[in-house]
Motif scaffolding. Structure first.
Motif, PDB file in Angstrom:
ATOM      1  N   GLN A   1      -0.519   7.980  -2.881  1.00  0.00           N
ATOM      2  CA  GLN A   1      -1.017   8.198  -4.174  1.00  0.00           C
ATOM      3  C   GLN A   1       0.325   8.938  -5.047  1.00  0.00           C
ATOM      4  OE1 GLN A   1      -3.662   7.382  -5.514  1.00  0.00           O
ATOM      5  NE2 GLN A   1      -3.345   8.148  -7.568  1.00  0.00           N
TER       6      GLN A   1
ATOM      7  N   ASP B   1      -2.595  -1.328  -8.773  1.00  0.00           N
ATOM      8  CA  ASP B   1      -3.999  -1.562  -8.346  1.00  0.00           C
ATOM      9  C   ASP B   1      -4.462  -0.158  -7.779  1.00  0.00           C
ATOM     10  OD1 ASP B   1      -6.459  -1.955  -7.403  1.00  0.00           O
ATOM     11  OD2 ASP B   1      -6.005  -4.029  -6.836  1.00  0.00           O
ATOM     12  N   GLU B   2      -5.011   0.566  -8.651  1.00  0.00           N
ATOM     13  CA  GLU B   2      -5.112   2.081  -8.326  1.00  0.00           C
ATOM     14  C   GLU B   2      -6.400   2.062  -7.201  1.00  0.00           C
ATOM     15  OE1 GLU B   2      -4.784   5.683 -10.536  1.00  0.00           O
ATOM     16  OE2 GLU B   2      -4.715   4.287 -12.144  1.00  0.00           O
ATOM     17  N   GLU B   3      -7.384   0.981  -7.294  1.00  0.00           N
ATOM     18  CA  GLU B   3      -8.391   1.276  -6.298  1.00  0.00           C
ATOM     19  C   GLU B   3      -7.828   0.898  -4.968  1.00  0.00           C
ATOM     20  OE1 GLU B   3     -12.388  -0.981  -7.180  1.00  0.00           O
ATOM     21  OE2 GLU B   3     -12.073  -0.176  -9.200  1.00  0.00           O
ATOM     22  N   ALA B   4      -7.112  -0.439  -4.834  1.00  0.00           N
ATOM     23  CA  ALA B   4      -6.466  -0.617  -3.747  1.00  0.00           C
ATOM     24  C   ALA B   4      -5.575   0.256  -3.135  1.00  0.00           C
ATOM     25  CB  ALA B   4      -6.066  -2.185  -3.688  1.00  0.00           C
ATOM     26  N   GLY B   5      -4.919   1.273  -4.089  1.00  0.00           N
ATOM     27  CA  GLY B   5      -3.769   1.941  -3.729  1.00  0.00           C
ATOM     28  C   GLY B   5      -2.273   0.941  -3.626  1.00  0.00           C
ATOM     29  N   THR B   6      -2.263   0.006  -4.377  1.00  0.00           N
ATOM     30  CA  THR B   6      -1.000  -0.979  -4.082  1.00  0.00           C
ATOM     31  C   THR B   6      -0.352  -0.951  -5.485  1.00  0.00           C
ATOM     32  OG1 THR B   6      -2.456  -2.835  -4.551  1.00  0.00           O
ATOM     33  CG2 THR B   6      -2.270  -2.426  -2.449  1.00  0.00           C
TER      34      THR B   6
ATOM     35  N   GLN C   1       0.994  -1.386  -0.040  1.00  0.00           N
ATOM     36  CA  GLN C   1      -0.023  -0.050   0.001  1.00  0.00           C
ATOM     37  C   GLN C   1       0.887   1.315   0.143  1.00  0.00           C
ATOM     38  OE1 GLN C   1      -3.446  -0.587   1.792  1.00  0.00           O
ATOM     39  NE2 GLN C   1      -4.387   1.118   0.464  1.00  0.00           N
TER      40      GLN C   1
ATOM     41  N   LYS D   1       2.719   5.470 -12.487  1.00  0.00           N
ATOM     42  CA  LYS D   1       1.920   5.671 -13.896  1.00  0.00           C
ATOM     43  C   LYS D   1       2.498   6.511 -15.007  1.00  0.00           C
ATOM     44  CE  LYS D   1      -2.491   6.695 -13.568  1.00  0.00           C
ATOM     45  NZ  LYS D   1      -3.748   7.580 -12.988  1.00  0.00           N
TER      46      LYS D   1
END
Length: 316
Positions: free
Chosen positions: A71, A139-144, A68, A78
């Motif tokens: 951002q 994994d942007e949703e999980a922030g990992t 984790q 990214k």
């Protein structure tokens, strides 16, 4: 007013700016330093920090588990993937396994010049088998972030500093800073203009540091970044080996002595200067001419310079 410090991104940081009061400048400088320090720690691959998952944490968990992360790390990775696509792999943040071999050889060579040696090609090729950027799982949703290859390591030296400079300048502008020039180890980013007109940055002469700037480039809300072979290097058997490694050869790139990029975004400028350093001139020219608001200058080993079609309009 201006202020400088030495404890972020292992280089000298200088902030010059115009504000309505000395107090305002001090507040803006202090806030910017806090931001820059955070980016420095997040993007550090050598050191851990209390209560923080940084890129070292990600590397330490390669092949083990997703980590984790803030951002600010996800956004940088990214950008790294985008730059890899844009530059046909000439910039690869997943090349840490290769770059660490060069880093260790350089450190050892600087510490004991008489026993300085190159990393072995076999070891470099083995490391290069673990640089597939598709194995960097976001994994942007999980922030990992997860490195699916246990031998893979991230190294954001080609992008991290420039991206951090861009982000801290945007944050400073949001806080009301209207006129400043930030230099982090020569990565320049201008905020607005000086009262008398644009800020300006010099392009260092890679062949003679005493000779003054080759170009003086106007900057308004714009970045100027140079990659050069004269900044970090060590000597083996009388030959200098610099720190910008060509992914194609796994050796220091030999096309140019330096490449400078001018564009609005400092992260983009940082990545592009590395990529252009790692590709033949005609290919680099083609890439630059295909991008909006991007100009570049190439300093060739024979002492000549080439510039993109719009570079000279910003020179004075």
């Amino acid at each position: 007013q201006s202020v400088s410090w030495f404890d972020v991104f292992d280089t000298v940081t200088i902030l010059q700016g115009y504000t309505t009061s000395e107090e305002e400048f001090s507040e803006q400088a202090a806030a910017l330093k806090v931001d820059l320090t955070e980016y420095h720690q997040l993007y550090d691959i050598y050191n851990s920090y209390p209560d923080m998952n940084n890129l070292k944490t990600v590397n330490d968990n390669a092949g083990v588990a997703p980590v984790q992360v803030d951002q600010k790390i996800i956004d940088l990775v990214k950008l790294g993937k985008e730059m890899y696509e844009l530059t046909d792999g000439r910039v690869n943040i997943a090349m840490g396994s290769v770059l660490s071999l060069w880093h260790d050889a350089r450190e050892a060579g600087l510490a004991n010049p008489e026993s300085a040696a190159l990393p072995g090609m076999e070891a470099l090729e083995e490391a290069a088998a673990h640089t597939d950027i598709d194995q960097v799982i976001l994994d942007e949703e999980a922030g990992t972030i997860y490195l699916a290859d246990p031998e893979m390591r991230l190294d954001v030296g080609s992008l991290g500093k420039g991206y951090a400079v861009e982000m801290v300048c945007q944050a400073a502008q949001a806080r009301g800073l209207e006129s400043a020039l930030l230099s982090v180890g020569g990565n320049l980013r201008a905020i607005g203009e000086k009262p008398e007109g644009p800020w300006a940055g010099g392009v260092e002469n890679p062949w003679d540091s005493e000779a003054g700037s080759l170009f003086t480039v106007e900057l308004t809300d714009c970045a100027l970044v140079t990659s050069g072979d004269y900044q970090r290097y060590y000597t083996v058997d009388g030959k200098q080996y610099h720190h910008i490694i060509d992914p194609a050869t796994l050796m220091p790139a030999t096309y140019f002595d330096s490449v400078t990029v001018r564009c609005p975004d400092s992260g983009m400028a940082d990545g592009l200067s590395t990529a252009l350093f790692n590709m033949p001139l005609e290919e680099g020219l083609e890439l630059v001419e295909s991008l909006e608001n991007v100009e570049a200058a190439w300093m060739l080993p024979d002492g000549s310079t080439r510039t993109s079609s719009g570079f000279s309009q910003w020179c004075r």
